[in-house]
Design an enzyme around this catalytic site. Structure first.
Site, PDB file in Angstrom:
ATOM      1  N   GLU A 226       0.815  -1.310  -0.043  1.00  0.00           N
ATOM      2  CA  GLU A 226       0.083   0.053  -0.113  1.00  0.00           C
ATOM      3  C   GLU A 226       0.761   1.304  -0.098  1.00  0.00           C
ATOM      4  O   GLU A 226       0.723   2.237  -0.742  1.00  0.00           O
ATOM      5  CB  GLU A 226      -0.943   0.087   1.060  1.00  0.00           C
ATOM      6  CG  GLU A 226      -1.814   1.433   1.277  1.00  0.00           C
ATOM      7  CD  GLU A 226      -2.975   1.073   2.178  1.00  0.00           C
ATOM      8  OE1 GLU A 226      -3.265   0.009   2.915  1.00  0.00           O
ATOM      9  OE2 GLU A 226      -3.355   2.184   3.000  1.00  0.00           O
ATOM     10  N   ARG A 304      -7.850   2.850  12.909  1.00  0.00           N
ATOM     11  CA  ARG A 304      -8.782   1.671  12.760  1.00  0.00           C
ATOM     12  C   ARG A 304      -8.685   0.846  14.023  1.00  0.00           C
ATOM     13  O   ARG A 304      -9.713   0.198  14.373  1.00  0.00           O
ATOM     14  CB  ARG A 304      -8.074   0.810  11.382  1.00  0.00           C
ATOM     15  CG  ARG A 304      -9.144  -0.278  11.106  1.00  0.00           C
ATOM     16  CD  ARG A 304      -9.133  -0.684   9.765  1.00  0.00           C
ATOM     17  NE  ARG A 304      -9.438  -0.071   8.509  1.00  0.00           N
ATOM     18  CZ  ARG A 304     -10.706   0.173   8.182  1.00  0.00           C
ATOM     19  NH1 ARG A 304     -11.747  -0.739   8.827  1.00  0.00           N
ATOM     20  NH2 ARG A 304     -11.042   0.773   7.245  1.00  0.00           N
ATOM     21  N   GLU A 706     -10.654  -7.971   3.932  1.00  0.00           N
ATOM     22  CA  GLU A 706      -9.937  -8.079   5.337  1.00  0.00           C
ATOM     23  C   GLU A 706     -10.672  -8.742   6.467  1.00  0.00           C
ATOM     24  O   GLU A 706     -10.034  -9.376   7.187  1.00  0.00           O
ATOM     25  CB  GLU A 706      -9.664  -6.580   5.664  1.00  0.00           C
ATOM     26  CG  GLU A 706      -8.597  -5.759   4.852  1.00  0.00           C
ATOM     27  CD  GLU A 706      -8.546  -4.499   5.061  1.00  0.00           C
ATOM     28  OE1 GLU A 706      -9.424  -3.652   5.049  1.00  0.00           O
ATOM     29  OE2 GLU A 706      -7.353  -4.095   5.789  1.00  0.00           O
TER      30      GLU A 706
HETATM   31  N1  MTE Z   1      -6.333 -11.382  -1.713  1.00  0.00           N
HETATM   32  C1  MTE Z   1      -5.123 -11.967  -2.456  1.00  0.00           C
HETATM   33  N2  MTE Z   1      -5.322 -12.930  -3.055  1.00  0.00           N
HETATM   34  N3  MTE Z   1      -4.096 -11.294  -2.312  1.00  0.00           N
HETATM   35  C2  MTE Z   1      -3.808  -9.944  -1.619  1.00  0.00           C
HETATM   36  O1  MTE Z   1      -3.037  -9.426  -1.689  1.00  0.00           O
HETATM   37  N4  MTE Z   1      -5.034  -8.252   0.069  1.00  0.00           N
HETATM   38  C3  MTE Z   1      -6.034  -8.495   0.806  1.00  0.00           C
HETATM   39  C4  MTE Z   1      -7.426  -8.584   0.400  1.00  0.00           C
HETATM   40  N5  MTE Z   1      -7.408  -9.915  -0.153  1.00  0.00           N
HETATM   41  C5  MTE Z   1      -5.000  -9.590  -0.832  1.00  0.00           C
HETATM   42  C6  MTE Z   1      -6.190 -10.425  -0.875  1.00  0.00           C
HETATM   43  C7  MTE Z   1      -6.201  -6.811   1.534  1.00  0.00           C
HETATM   44  S1  MTE Z   1      -5.125  -6.359   2.814  1.00  0.00           S
HETATM   45  C8  MTE Z   1      -7.138  -6.213   0.834  1.00  0.00           C
HETATM   46  S2  MTE Z   1      -7.373  -4.335   1.626  1.00  0.00           S
HETATM   47  C9  MTE Z   1      -7.997  -6.521  -0.252  1.00  0.00           C
HETATM   48  O2  MTE Z   1      -7.841  -7.667  -0.494  1.00  0.00           O
HETATM   49  C10 MTE Z   1      -7.830  -5.514  -1.284  1.00  0.00           C
HETATM   50  O3  MTE Z   1      -8.681  -5.659  -2.136  1.00  0.00           O
HETATM   51  P1  MTE Z   1     -10.303  -5.338  -2.316  1.00  0.00           P
HETATM   52  O4  MTE Z   1     -10.483  -3.932  -1.956  1.00  0.00           O
HETATM   53  O5  MTE Z   1     -10.481  -5.221  -3.594  1.00  0.00           O
HETATM   54  O6  MTE Z   1     -11.169  -6.363  -1.505  1.00  0.00           O
HETATM   55  N1  LUZ Z   2      -5.591   2.221   4.432  1.00  0.00           N
HETATM   56  C1  LUZ Z   2      -6.053   3.496   4.794  1.00  0.00           C
HETATM   57  C2  LUZ Z   2      -6.369   1.184   5.026  1.00  0.00           C
HETATM   58  O1  LUZ Z   2      -5.441   4.291   4.290  1.00  0.00           O
HETATM   59  N2  LUZ Z   2      -7.059   3.734   5.403  1.00  0.00           N
HETATM   60  C3  LUZ Z   2      -7.726   2.619   5.994  1.00  0.00           C
HETATM   61  O2  LUZ Z   2      -8.905   3.061   6.736  1.00  0.00           O
HETATM   62  C4  LUZ Z   2      -7.226   1.218   5.579  1.00  0.00           C
HETATM   63  N3  LUZ Z   2      -8.022   0.254   6.226  1.00  0.00           N
HETATM   64  C5  LUZ Z   2      -7.552  -1.051   5.915  1.00  0.00           C
HETATM   65  C6  LUZ Z   2      -6.617  -1.240   4.914  1.00  0.00           C
HETATM   66  N4  LUZ Z   2      -5.809  -0.123   4.575  1.00  0.00           N
HETATM   67 MO1  MOS Z   3      -5.425  -3.878   2.883  1.00  0.00          MO
HETATM   68  S1  MOS Z   3      -4.357  -3.833   4.511  1.00  0.00           S
HETATM   69  O1  MOS Z   3      -6.239  -2.504   3.092  1.00  0.00           O
HETATM   70  O2  MOS Z   3      -4.014  -3.326   1.863  1.00  0.00           O
END
Ligand code: MTE
Ligand code: LUZ
Ligand code: MOS
Length: 749
Positions: A226, A304, A706
């Site tokens: 991120e 969070r 998540e």
């Molecule tokens: N799933 C896979 N296969 N790989 C990933 O890196 N990241 C997770 C989740 N699932 C991830 C995953 C995280 S931390 C987040 S925030 C969400 O996917 C982001 O994708 P979305 O917002 O489309 O759910």
């Molecule tokens: N990133 C962020 C995040 O910038 N704000 C959020 O609230 C958050 N929550 C989950 C994962 N990444």
């Molecule tokens: Mo997920 S920790 O919001 O990339």
């Protein structure tokens, strides 16, 4: 519908950063990083290294034309250390060479000197000395004293959760290609193309429009990309900018583990009060977060934690404080759940401790205190469409909670060599970036004159299946087959200013933007169809790639319609812009309505412990999850399973360790244990709660990335329950991870 990437993944044909064909003359970067955790007056002698054949240049902060700063929330992190270093692994220089091999040889020739300073690796010491990332923050609701008066039972305790290595299969990396007029095309394995673009522009002191960031897909991010994909991208860009050559860097696993931040370790100190009828009256909790050496995303992660401190329970009187401490370890960063899991662990540890001290079953306490419709969260949002109790009741109906408890008890009366344990984990997770301003997104949709469709969004595909979901949205609106739709790379010139794909809101935010754009286009196509058929456009529908008039199929196909619209000079491209409605938050009073909605669920976990060895297996996890109305149960169940295993790993076996000098000991896969196929529960059942879904979720399908990570913590409490069955004197310290050795100690405590 399957993940549309699954076939190419399986065949090894999917393109990741390191699969992009390299241009002739490409150079390779390797970072020289700090060997000490804290020092000043650093001196680098790289004269010998630069003489090595094949070494092109060694870059330091002195070569940066712009600002040597990468801190996104707080400007406290240099790209290359200037005078001081604050953790082992902190980048100081970039070696650019003809091959990575040569760069590695050159690295050995670099001499580093510095005046070493004492390193702080313990948050307790950091807190005592006032080393903070940012001032502490507190959320409050009700009145603790009022709660105390109504409490018959008062429980005091502490809990602790450890860090976690992301271990994305694809390590960090970037590839910068210089273009004319001092611009750059930058391929990056990032969740946040916009952050990469912005920080790189500041480092190079050029405008953002000169940097095109392109992301095809990631081999996993999990939050680790991120923010922390940015420095590598900025470094190769700097080298490409100065040398006018393409420059690439892909971190070796060992370098990635040594140089990148992890999940934040937390400790919690709490007091929980319950009335005679076992209703929670108050919760007073102080969290200490290990932020590492610089802020990175710690202030957002702090937030969070504050938002999820009461877990899935309603607590009328609460005071929550988070201290974000600065230590001489890696800057910790986003990791699935983002400070939420740490909060959930603490409240459920407190609940477990309370149940043990009062002498009741913890599930009775949990069930009684589940959050209900119109309850107020400590941050002022009123809970609506609450599914907590419904999930629990559905789990009971489908998976017979009492029967499972009885089976565990019966097993334990008959066996001593093995003992079983069971736990329940309720879930309530807020969806939206906690920073309201990040909750908007854009999409660009083209219908080509042959009827095929190309979609660009700000979302990054990292294995979670967001591309498949985007295609589904377009399929749904247009009434055409998924084969007609292509998801383009995530590219900052096609979709600008995107928030990172994070906070589980990638599909919601970008999907809604796709939906808006597609609906605009559909309206235009309907007008064209109405003109051709000579009817009213509100009688027109498109289904299965044909136009229907008043419910009757016509012979006007999608392809013919698109061609006709093109000939009529109809605009066949559209941009959608979505802003999450209703959300707001006022930091000055720490109150508002930060989340579009919440995701709920209940997990029942059983474990079996070998009482002679201290080893264990997770036998089963039965989950009822609130998907809303899932648009893709296949993908969504995959997300639940992945998050569950990742959560189990965090609370059971993954142990980040530093030595007293701040050196990471768990720096490879031989010293850091992650879940493998053998650690997967013998049975995982996931059932969807029947519900109406939520209007702010894409096609009523709730965010799923998540939240299910939280279910993993059930493994900790189930194992602990099994230990208690063997050793009635066992007193938990509520410290995770619950490694095999820790279990063995507990059995014979
Ligand atoms: N799933 C896979 N296969 N790989 C990933 O890196 N990241 C997770 C989740 N699932 C991830 C995953 C995280 S931390 C987040 S925030 C969400 O996917 C982001 O994708 P979305 O917002 O489309 O759910
Ligand atoms: N990133 C962020 C995040 O910038 N704000 C959020 O609230 C958050 N929550 C989950 C994962 N990444
Ligand atoms: Mo997920 S920790 O919001 O990339």
């Amino acid at each position: 519908m399957k993940n549309t990437d699954s076939r190419s993944h399986l065949q090894g044909k999917s393109i990741y950063l390191d699969d992009i064909p390299e241009l002739q003359g490409t150079l390779y970067g390797l970072v020289f990083d700090s060997p000490v955790a804290h020092a000043k007056n650093i001196k680098l002698d790289y004269s010998e290294a630069e003489k090595l054949d094949g070494v092109i240049k060694i870059l330091t902060y002195k070569d940066i034309p712009g600002e040597n700063q990468i801190g996104a929330i707080i400007p406290d992190e240099e790209l290359f250390a200037e005078n001081e270093v604050h953790f082992i692994g902190q980048p100081i220089a970039l070696i650019v060479a003809e091959t990575e091999r040569i760069a590695r040889d050159a690295k050995k020739l670099i001499k580093f000197e510095a005046e070493e300073l004492p390193a702080i690796t313990d948050t307790k010491i950091a807190k005592e000395r006032g080393h903070f990332i940012a001032p502490p923050r507190t959320f409050k609701i009700g009145d603790l004293e009022e709660g105390r008066k109504k409490s018959k039972y008062i429980i005091k305790g502490t809990s602790e959760t450890g860090g976690q290595e992301h271990l994305y299969l694809e390590t960090q990396g970037a590839y910068a290609v210089p273009k004319e007029n001092e611009s750059i095309t930058l391929y990056s394995s990032t969740q946040g193309a916009n952050s990469v673009q912005k920080i790189t522009s500041e480092i190079l002191d050029i405008s953002m429009n000169k940097i095109e960031v392109d992301v095809n897909r990631l081999g996993g991010g999990f939050g680790g990309k991120e923010d922390q994909a940015t420095p590598w991208a900025a470094m190769v860009s700097l080298a490409a900018f100065i040398l006018k050559k393409p420059v690439k860097m892909v971190l070796a696993r060992h370098d990635d583990m040594r140089m990148t931040g992890k999940r934040h370790p937390y400790t919690a100190e709490y007091t929980l009060g319950l009335s005679e009828d076992l209703k929670i009256q108050f919760y007073d909790v102080e969290f200490i977060q290990d932020g590492g050496a610089s802020a990175d995303l710690s202030p957002a992660i702090t937030e969070r934690t504050l938002f999820h401190a009461t877990g899935t329970y309603f607590i009328p009187n609460t005071e929550i404080t988070v201290f974000s401490c600065k230590t001489n370890t890696l800057p910790n960063t986003a990791f699935r759940g983002f400070g939420g899991p740490q909060a959930f662990f603490a409240i459920d540890a407190a609940m477990q401790q309370a149940a043990d001290e009062i002498g009741v079953d913890v599930r009775k306490l949990q069930f009684k205190n589940l959050i209900k419709e119109n309850n107020e969260f400590p941050y002022g949002q009123i809970a609506t469409q609450v599914e907590a109790t419904k999930c629990w009741e559905a789990a009971d109906k489908l998976f017979s909670i009492e029967k499972q408890y009885k089976e565990v008890k019966d097993f334990n009366t008959k066996n001593t060599k093995f003992k079983k344990g069971i736990s329940i984990t309720p879930l309530c997770f807020g969806i939206s970036f906690t920073n309201t301003m990040m909750n908007h997104a854009r999409a660009l949709v083209h219908i080509y004159q042959d009827g095929s469709v190309g979609i660009s969004t700000g979302a990054v595909e990292m294995g979670q299946g967001v591309n498949t979901k985007m295609k589904q949205v377009a399929t749904h609106v247009f009434g055409i087959s998924i084969d007609k739709i292509k998801l383009e790379t995530t590219n900052t010139t096609r979709v600008a200013n995107a928030s990172p794909t994070a906070a589980s809101s990638g599909a919601d935010l970008n999907g809604k933007a796709v939906e808006i754009a597609c609906n605009e286009l559909l309206a235009r196509l309907k007008n064209t169809a109405a003109e051709i058929i000579d009817t009213n456009s509100n009688k027109i529908e498109i289904k299965d790639e044909f136009v229907f008039n008043n419910g009757k199929k016509t012979d006007l196909s999608w392809n013919k319609l698109v061609e006709a619209a093109f000939v009529n000079r109809v605009k066949l491209s559209e941009k959608g812009h979505y802003v999450t409605p209703e959300i707001r938050f006022d930091k000055s009073i720490e109150k508002g309505h930060p989340f579009a909605y919440h995701v709920y669920g209940t997990a029942i976990t059983t474990a079996i412990v070998d009482t002679m060895r201290g080893t264990y297996d997770i036998e089963s996890v039965d989950i009822v999850h609130d998907f809303g109305k899932s648009m893709n149960l296949f993908l969504d169940k995959g997300q639940i399973e992945g998050a569950l295993i990742q959560g189990i790993g965090w609370v059971t076996m993954e142990e980040i360790r530093f030595d007293e000098k701040g050196r990471l000991l768990s720096n490879s896969l031989s010293s850091y244990k992650v879940p493998d196929i053998n650690s997967v529960p013998k049975s995982v059942k996931v059932e969807a709660l029947e519900t109406e879904g939520h209007k702010h979720a894409i096609l009523k399908s709730k965010a799923v990335g998540e939240p299910p990570f939280i279910y993993g913590q059930g493994a900790y409490f189930a194992i602990q329950d099994a230990i208690k069955a063997f050793n009635p004197n066992y007193k938990s310290d509520y410290i995770a991870p619950m490694t095999h050795e820790k279990v063995l100690m507990g059995l014979y405590q």
